[in-house]
Design a protein around this motif. Structure first.
Motif, PDB file in Angstrom:
ATOM      1  N   ALA A   1      69.036  43.663  21.656  1.00  0.00           N
ATOM      2  CA  ALA A   1      68.242  44.416  20.689  1.00  0.00           C
ATOM      3  C   ALA A   1      67.952  43.591  19.446  1.00  0.00           C
ATOM      4  N   CYS A   2      68.884  42.718  19.068  1.00  0.00           N
ATOM      5  CA  CYS A   2      68.695  41.907  17.866  1.00  0.00           C
ATOM      6  C   CYS A   2      67.505  40.964  18.003  1.00  0.00           C
ATOM      7  N   VAL A   3      67.343  40.397  19.195  1.00  0.00           N
ATOM      8  CA  VAL A   3      66.224  39.483  19.437  1.00  0.00           C
ATOM      9  C   VAL A   3      64.897  40.234  19.361  1.00  0.00           C
ATOM     10  N   LYS A   4      64.887  41.440  19.889  1.00  0.00           N
ATOM     11  CA  LYS A   4      63.659  42.234  19.915  1.00  0.00           C
ATOM     12  C   LYS A   4      63.147  42.576  18.516  1.00  0.00           C
ATOM     13  N   VAL A   5      64.077  42.885  17.601  1.00  0.00           N
ATOM     14  CA  VAL A   5      63.641  43.403  16.294  1.00  0.00           C
ATOM     15  C   VAL A   5      63.521  42.335  15.225  1.00  0.00           C
ATOM     16  N   CYS A   6      64.044  41.147  15.457  1.00  0.00           N
ATOM     17  CA  CYS A   6      64.028  40.117  14.414  1.00  0.00           C
ATOM     18  C   CYS A   6      62.596  39.731  14.060  1.00  0.00           C
ATOM     19  N   PRO A   7      62.176  39.940  12.805  1.00  0.00           N
ATOM     20  CA  PRO A   7      60.768  39.695  12.430  1.00  0.00           C
ATOM     21  C   PRO A   7      60.408  38.216  12.340  1.00  0.00           C
ATOM     22  N   THR A   8      61.408  37.340  12.210  1.00  0.00           N
ATOM     23  CA  THR A   8      61.127  35.912  12.069  1.00  0.00           C
ATOM     24  C   THR A   8      61.500  35.111  13.317  1.00  0.00           C
TER      25      THR A   8
ATOM     26  N   ALA B   1      64.397  34.580  14.367  1.00  0.00           N
ATOM     27  CA  ALA B   1      65.602  33.796  14.115  1.00  0.00           C
ATOM     28  C   ALA B   1      66.620  33.982  15.240  1.00  0.00           C
ATOM     29  N   HIS B   2      66.658  35.185  15.789  1.00  0.00           N
ATOM     30  CA  HIS B   2      67.546  35.453  16.925  1.00  0.00           C
ATOM     31  C   HIS B   2      66.871  34.995  18.215  1.00  0.00           C
ATOM     32  N   PHE B   3      67.626  34.350  19.070  1.00  0.00           N
ATOM     33  CA  PHE B   3      67.065  33.926  20.357  1.00  0.00           C
ATOM     34  C   PHE B   3      68.178  33.845  21.389  1.00  0.00           C
ATOM     35  N   LYS B   4      67.803  33.908  22.656  1.00  0.00           N
ATOM     36  CA  LYS B   4      68.760  33.805  23.758  1.00  0.00           C
ATOM     37  C   LYS B   4      68.620  32.420  24.369  1.00  0.00           C
ATOM     38  N   ARG B   5      69.680  31.626  24.307  1.00  0.00           N
ATOM     39  CA  ARG B   5      69.617  30.238  24.755  1.00  0.00           C
ATOM     40  C   ARG B   5      69.537  30.169  26.278  1.00  0.00           C
ATOM     41  N   LYS B   6      68.577  29.412  26.765  1.00  0.00           N
ATOM     42  CA  LYS B   6      68.290  29.385  28.198  1.00  0.00           C
ATOM     43  C   LYS B   6      69.422  28.808  29.032  1.00  0.00           C
TER      44      LYS B   6
ATOM     45  N   LEU C   1      71.954  33.486  19.804  1.00  0.00           N
ATOM     46  CA  LEU C   1      72.259  32.731  18.588  1.00  0.00           C
ATOM     47  C   LEU C   1      71.249  33.042  17.490  1.00  0.00           C
ATOM     48  N   ILE C   2      71.554  32.566  16.285  1.00  0.00           N
ATOM     49  CA  ILE C   2      70.682  32.766  15.129  1.00  0.00           C
ATOM     50  C   ILE C   2      70.303  31.416  14.544  1.00  0.00           C
ATOM     51  N   VAL C   3      69.000  31.181  14.372  1.00  0.00           N
ATOM     52  CA  VAL C   3      68.526  29.983  13.670  1.00  0.00           C
ATOM     53  C   VAL C   3      68.608  30.283  12.177  1.00  0.00           C
ATOM     54  N   ARG C   4      69.568  29.698  11.522  1.00  0.00           N
ATOM     55  CA  ARG C   4      69.884  30.034  10.132  1.00  0.00           C
ATOM     56  C   ARG C   4      68.675  29.862   9.210  1.00  0.00           C
ATOM     57  N   ASP C   5      67.919  28.793   9.395  1.00  0.00           N
ATOM     58  CA  ASP C   5      66.788  28.525   8.496  1.00  0.00           C
ATOM     59  C   ASP C   5      65.679  29.563   8.617  1.00  0.00           C
TER      60      ASP C   5
ATOM     61  N   ASP D   1      76.035  37.684   5.602  1.00  0.00           N
ATOM     62  CA  ASP D   1      76.694  36.796   4.651  1.00  0.00           C
ATOM     63  C   ASP D   1      76.076  37.114   3.295  1.00  0.00           C
ATOM     64  N   THR D   2      76.800  37.841   2.459  1.00  0.00           N
ATOM     65  CA  THR D   2      76.228  38.336   1.202  1.00  0.00           C
ATOM     66  C   THR D   2      75.980  37.226   0.188  1.00  0.00           C
ATOM     67  N   VAL D   3      76.629  36.087   0.363  1.00  0.00           N
ATOM     68  CA  VAL D   3      76.414  34.966  -0.543  1.00  0.00           C
ATOM     69  C   VAL D   3      75.146  34.205  -0.160  1.00  0.00           C
ATOM     70  N   ALA D   4      75.029  33.843   1.121  1.00  0.00           N
ATOM     71  CA  ALA D   4      73.872  33.066   1.592  1.00  0.00           C
ATOM     72  C   ALA D   4      72.671  33.944   1.885  1.00  0.00           C
ATOM     73  N   LYS D   5      72.895  35.283   1.965  1.00  0.00           N
ATOM     74  CA  LYS D   5      71.832  36.234   2.322  1.00  0.00           C
ATOM     75  C   LYS D   5      71.253  35.904   3.707  1.00  0.00           C
ATOM     76  N   LYS D   6      72.164  35.605   4.628  1.00  0.00           N
ATOM     77  CA  LYS D   6      71.796  35.299   6.010  1.00  0.00           C
ATOM     78  C   LYS D   6      72.646  36.153   6.946  1.00  0.00           C
ATOM     79  N   MET D   7      72.094  36.506   8.106  1.00  0.00           N
ATOM     80  CA  MET D   7      72.845  37.234   9.104  1.00  0.00           C
ATOM     81  C   MET D   7      73.686  36.241   9.916  1.00  0.00           C
ATOM     82  N   THR D   8      74.867  36.672  10.282  1.00  0.00           N
ATOM     83  CA  THR D   8      75.788  35.835  11.037  1.00  0.00           C
ATOM     84  C   THR D   8      76.438  36.686  12.132  1.00  0.00           C
ATOM     85  N   LYS D   9      77.015  36.033  13.127  1.00  0.00           N
ATOM     86  CA  LYS D   9      77.704  36.773  14.185  1.00  0.00           C
ATOM     87  C   LYS D   9      78.436  35.794  15.102  1.00  0.00           C
ATOM     88  N   CYS D  10      79.153  36.363  16.074  1.00  0.00           N
ATOM     89  CA  CYS D  10      79.838  35.556  17.085  1.00  0.00           C
ATOM     90  C   CYS D  10      78.840  34.688  17.843  1.00  0.00           C
ATOM     91  N   ASP D  11      79.155  33.405  17.949  1.00  0.00           N
ATOM     92  CA  ASP D  11      78.347  32.494  18.772  1.00  0.00           C
ATOM     93  C   ASP D  11      79.169  31.956  19.936  1.00  0.00           C
TER      94      ASP D  11
END
Length: 207
Positions: A76-83, A85-90, A96-100, A120-130
């Motif tokens: 679901a995260c990949v589907k809704v990500c507007p940029t 950034a979330h992708f499923k590695r082939k 995973l999340i492309v931080r940039d 991540d409230t400091v970097a303002k980036k989403m993070t998760k288990c990789d």
């Protein structure tokens, strides 16, 4: 896809010690309030008295399920990500999340039924288990697997896990697996309740 990595959680072994949580937090240097893995407890039941005999009977139950990102087939995260950034590695199916690319909007967190993405409230980036991809590159297991004193967590190619564990099933309080098709197998404890059961109370979801 060459392979699909996933987890097996043996809830019949898990004692709720949360060593997997602690090891994950330590490895990823996570602050209080941000967890890539969390241990849920599902507890319920009570006591009732037999009117005829006066004897008391109980149907109480309690068990634990360790949960992280399940690197879903239909994430679901990949589907809704507007940029995107979330992708499923082939090559291995890890999500995973492309931080940039991440803008920290939190859409992924709202969409994920497992609560995997964390801000991540400091970097303002989403993070998760990789799945500890840095350890995988060295031929090691994710740290949660090796830290579990009961060996209640396994990780590997789903095809191999499926061969080893034919009695897998999803249990409450996990969401219906048809939603995202998680790469997660669960070995149920004796008193497990089916997905959707509302007879118990969930603890640990907000850790």
């Amino acid at each position: 896809m060459a392979k699909q990595y996933g987890f097996l959680i043996d809830a019949s072994r898990c004692t709720g010690c949360r060593t997997c949580e602690v090891a994950c937090k330590d490895k990823n240097n996570l602050p209080v309030g941000r967890n890539f893995r969390h241990v849920l407890s599902f507890e319920g039941g009570g006591w009732r008295q037999d009117r005829a005999t006066g004897a008391w009977h109980t149907d109480t139950f309690a068990y634990y399920v360790s949960v992280s990102c399940n690197h879903c087939e239909d994430p679901a995260c990949v589907k809704v990500c507007p940029t995107k950034a979330h992708f499923k590695r082939k090559e291995d199916g890890l999500v995973l999340i492309v931080r940039d690319k991440c803008i920290g909007c939190g859409m992924c967190a709202k969409a994920c039924p497992y609560g995997a993405p964390q801000l991540d409230t400091v970097a303002k980036k989403m993070t998760k288990c990789d799945a500890c991809q840095d350890r995988l590159a060295k031929g090691l297991n994710p740290v949660c697997v090796d830290s579990c004193p009961q060996r209640a967590i396994e990780f590997g190619d789903m095809s191999e896990l499926l061969k080893k564990h034919s009695d897998r099933k999803h249990i409450a309080p996990l969401p219906d697996p048809s939603v995202t098709k998680p790469n997660l197998l669960v070995k149920a404890p004796r008193n497990a309740k089916p997905v959707g059961d509302k007879s118990g109370t969930v603890f640990g979801a907000d850790r």
